[in-house]
Design an enzyme around this catalytic site. Structure first.
Site, PDB file in Angstrom:
ATOM      1  N   HIS A  14      -8.518   0.421  -1.237  1.00 31.09           N
ATOM      2  CA  HIS A  14      -7.257  -0.085  -0.671  1.00 31.09           C
ATOM      3  C   HIS A  14      -7.243   0.181   0.828  1.00 31.09           C
ATOM      4  O   HIS A  14      -7.115   1.333   1.250  1.00 31.09           O
ATOM      5  CB  HIS A  14      -6.050   0.610  -1.328  1.00 31.09           C
ATOM      6  CG  HIS A  14      -4.728   0.159  -0.771  1.00 31.09           C
ATOM      7  ND1 HIS A  14      -3.673  -0.205  -1.565  1.00 31.09           N
ATOM      8  CD2 HIS A  14      -4.284   0.005   0.492  1.00 31.09           C
ATOM      9  CE1 HIS A  14      -2.647  -0.568  -0.812  1.00 31.09           C
ATOM     10  NE2 HIS A  14      -2.996  -0.437   0.447  1.00 31.09           N
ATOM     11  N   HIS A  16      -6.206  -1.666   5.030  1.00 31.71           N
ATOM     12  CA  HIS A  16      -5.712  -2.727   5.910  1.00 31.71           C
ATOM     13  C   HIS A  16      -6.615  -2.811   7.128  1.00 31.71           C
ATOM     14  O   HIS A  16      -6.809  -1.818   7.825  1.00 31.71           O
ATOM     15  CB  HIS A  16      -4.285  -2.411   6.369  1.00 31.71           C
ATOM     16  CG  HIS A  16      -3.323  -2.248   5.237  1.00 31.71           C
ATOM     17  ND1 HIS A  16      -2.528  -3.260   4.780  1.00 31.71           N
ATOM     18  CD2 HIS A  16      -3.054  -1.175   4.437  1.00 31.71           C
ATOM     19  CE1 HIS A  16      -1.796  -2.835   3.761  1.00 31.71           C
ATOM     20  NE2 HIS A  16      -2.103  -1.571   3.538  1.00 31.71           N
ATOM     21  N   LYS A 100      -2.563  -9.074  -4.935  1.00 30.22           N
ATOM     22  CA  LYS A 100      -1.692  -7.967  -4.533  1.00 30.22           C
ATOM     23  C   LYS A 100      -0.221  -8.339  -4.711  1.00 30.22           C
ATOM     24  O   LYS A 100       0.235  -9.356  -4.194  1.00 30.22           O
ATOM     25  CB  LYS A 100      -1.963  -7.662  -3.054  1.00 30.22           C
ATOM     26  CG  LYS A 100      -1.012  -6.669  -2.421  1.00 30.22           C
ATOM     27  CD  LYS A 100      -1.235  -5.270  -2.955  1.00 30.22           C
ATOM     28  CE  LYS A 100      -0.198  -4.312  -2.440  1.00 30.22           C
ATOM     29  NZ  LYS A 100      -0.716  -3.259  -1.613  1.00 30.22           N
ATOM     30  N   HIS A 137       1.986  -2.661  -5.106  1.00 34.32           N
ATOM     31  CA  HIS A 137       2.788  -1.739  -4.291  1.00 34.32           C
ATOM     32  C   HIS A 137       4.028  -1.452  -5.124  1.00 34.32           C
ATOM     33  O   HIS A 137       4.923  -2.292  -5.210  1.00 34.32           O
ATOM     34  CB  HIS A 137       3.151  -2.369  -2.942  1.00 34.32           C
ATOM     35  CG  HIS A 137       3.912  -1.429  -2.057  1.00 34.32           C
ATOM     36  ND1 HIS A 137       3.393  -0.908  -0.895  1.00 34.32           N
ATOM     37  CD2 HIS A 137       5.138  -0.878  -2.193  1.00 34.32           C
ATOM     38  CE1 HIS A 137       4.280  -0.081  -0.341  1.00 34.32           C
ATOM     39  NE2 HIS A 137       5.354  -0.059  -1.112  1.00 34.32           N
ATOM     40  N   HIS A 175      -1.708   3.651  -4.125  1.00 30.32           N
ATOM     41  CA  HIS A 175      -1.212   4.763  -3.302  1.00 30.32           C
ATOM     42  C   HIS A 175      -0.052   5.515  -3.976  1.00 30.32           C
ATOM     43  O   HIS A 175       1.045   5.593  -3.442  1.00 30.32           O
ATOM     44  CB  HIS A 175      -0.827   4.305  -1.894  1.00 30.32           C
ATOM     45  CG  HIS A 175      -0.062   3.005  -1.807  1.00 30.32           C
ATOM     46  ND1 HIS A 175       1.086   2.767  -2.507  1.00 30.32           N
ATOM     47  CD2 HIS A 175      -0.307   1.887  -1.078  1.00 30.32           C
ATOM     48  CE1 HIS A 175       1.522   1.548  -2.211  1.00 30.32           C
ATOM     49  NE2 HIS A 175       0.688   1.002  -1.353  1.00 30.32           N
ATOM     50  N   ASP A 248      -5.594   3.447   2.017  1.00 28.75           N
ATOM     51  CA  ASP A 248      -4.424   2.778   2.602  1.00 28.75           C
ATOM     52  C   ASP A 248      -4.423   2.940   4.120  1.00 28.75           C
ATOM     53  O   ASP A 248      -3.366   2.987   4.750  1.00 28.75           O
ATOM     54  CB  ASP A 248      -3.108   3.292   2.003  1.00 28.75           C
ATOM     55  CG  ASP A 248      -1.955   2.321   2.259  1.00 28.75           C
ATOM     56  OD1 ASP A 248      -2.215   1.171   2.651  1.00 28.75           O
ATOM     57  OD2 ASP A 248      -0.799   2.726   2.079  1.00 28.75           O
TER      58      ASP A 248
END
Ligand code: DOR
Ligand code: ZN
Length: 345
Positions: A14, A16, A100, A137, A175, A248
């Site tokens: 996971h 970004h 996602k 999420h 997360h 994350d």
């Protein structure tokens, strides 16, 4: 005492990367430590189609340094209007590894997220049939739900129903930050797993709020009470295949964090393995580190484990207080601190 640890090369399940100059600046940090990464689709505009994901993957690959072997695994940003046929096509063509689910307005660039989880039940049904992993999420967004309770509430309102209605759907509860989430994942069948970030293993919510507001310790879901941190540490280091590594890592430039409305996200990529291994060391669980970092994730996703390896050694490392990025600066996770493990390569 173990002073050197060699494990199969890990993956980050996971993270970004963003896009443009920031993306080009951060990709090398991840590619240095990890063989693959599940890349989040919350760009502006979000990565909602096979075509957008394929183009984004090319831009990421162009930013991987010469001679480094790194594979980005792409995800589809689910919206109320996701086309199940396009998602299935993207998965079959090897563009999408997962999809996602952001509840609308739960976090950074989630305004186009799903307004009501039941709206996308036809998409989830198709994902279950096609074997496409769902990354979640898991936070409700209702203004009357306390920010510290949003994950636990998501389990009760949505996650139990998703797992019950789609028993063959592979779900990654991402997360996780609470003992509630740990218990839910442990009690669920083998199709339900969770990723855990380094920050949620190291800090509780005091780190955000004591001694002044600490924007570099702010991410979503926010860190919770100490009891939750301890439950996460126990889960991560237990050896259970249901828990695996997902940093994350979420780069925001220093000025965007140190602001009247600071962005959520911690830039964990540069010292990710050093951060995680410190926790396993403190818990006397170094023998479970390879499972968490390199084995459980591929097993859950049905992907081969990496053949190459990485080595970490016990040594004092001074983490820079900031790093240059995109003509500006960014504060890395552990910035300004000394950590007790070094990534050798
Ligand atoms: O802290 C976070 N930052 N949590 C998220 O869910 C999104 C991420 C980001 O994109 O910055
Ligand atoms: Zn994220």
């Amino acid at each position: 005492m173990t002073n050197t640890l060699t494990i199969r090369r890990p993956d980050d399940w996971h993270l970004h990367f963003r896009d443009g100059e920031v993306m080009r600046g951060v990709v090398p940090y991840t590619a240095r430590q990890f063989a693959r990464a599940i890349v989040m689709p919350n760009l502006t505009p979000p990565v909602t189609t096979t075509e957008l994901a394929a183009a984004y993957r090319e831009r990421i690959l162009a930013a991987v340094p010469e001679g480094v072997d790194f594979t980005p695994l792409m995800t589809c940003y689910l919206t109320d209007a996701t086309d199940p046929d396009d998602l299935a096509r993207g998965a079959n063509e090897g563009v999408f590894t997962a999809a996602k689910l952001y509840p609308a307005n739960a976090t950074t660039n989630s305004a186009s997220g799903v307004t009501n989880v039941e709206t996308i039940y036809p998409v989830l049904e198709r994902m279950e049939a096609e074997g496409i992993v769902l990354c979640i999420h898991g936070e409700v967004t209702d203004a009357d739900i306390d920010v510290f309770d949003r994950e636990a509430e998501f389990i009760e309102r949505h996650l139990r129903a998703i797992v019950a209605n789609f028993p063959k759907l592979k779900v990654v509860f991402e997360h996780i930050t609470t003992s509630d989430a740990v218990e839910f994942v442990k009690a669920s069948g083998p199709n339900v797993a969770a990723t855990i970030t380094p920050q949620h293993l190291h800090i509780n919510r005091n780190a955000m709020l004591v001694g002044g507001i600490q924007p570099h310790n702010y991410c979503l879901p926010v860190a919770k009470r100490e009891t939750h941190r301890l439950a996460l540490r126990a889960a991560a280091t237990s050896g259970s295949a249901k828990f695996f590594l997902g940093t994350d890592s979420a780069p925001h430039l220093r000025g965007d964090k140190e602001s009247a409305c600071g962005c959520a996200g911690i830039f964990g990529a540069p010292y990710a393995l050093e951060s995680y291994v410190t926790v396993f060391d403190q818990e006397g669980a170094l023998e479970h580190f390879e499972g968490f970092a390199s084995l459980h994730g591929p097993a859950f996703y049905g992907l081969p484990v990496n053949e190459s390896s990485v080595t970490l050694e016990r040594a004092e490392v001074q983490v820079p207080a900031e790093l240059d990025l995109a003509g500006s600066t960014i504060v890395p996770w552990h910035g300004g601190q000394t950590i007790g493990w070094r990534f050798v390569g």
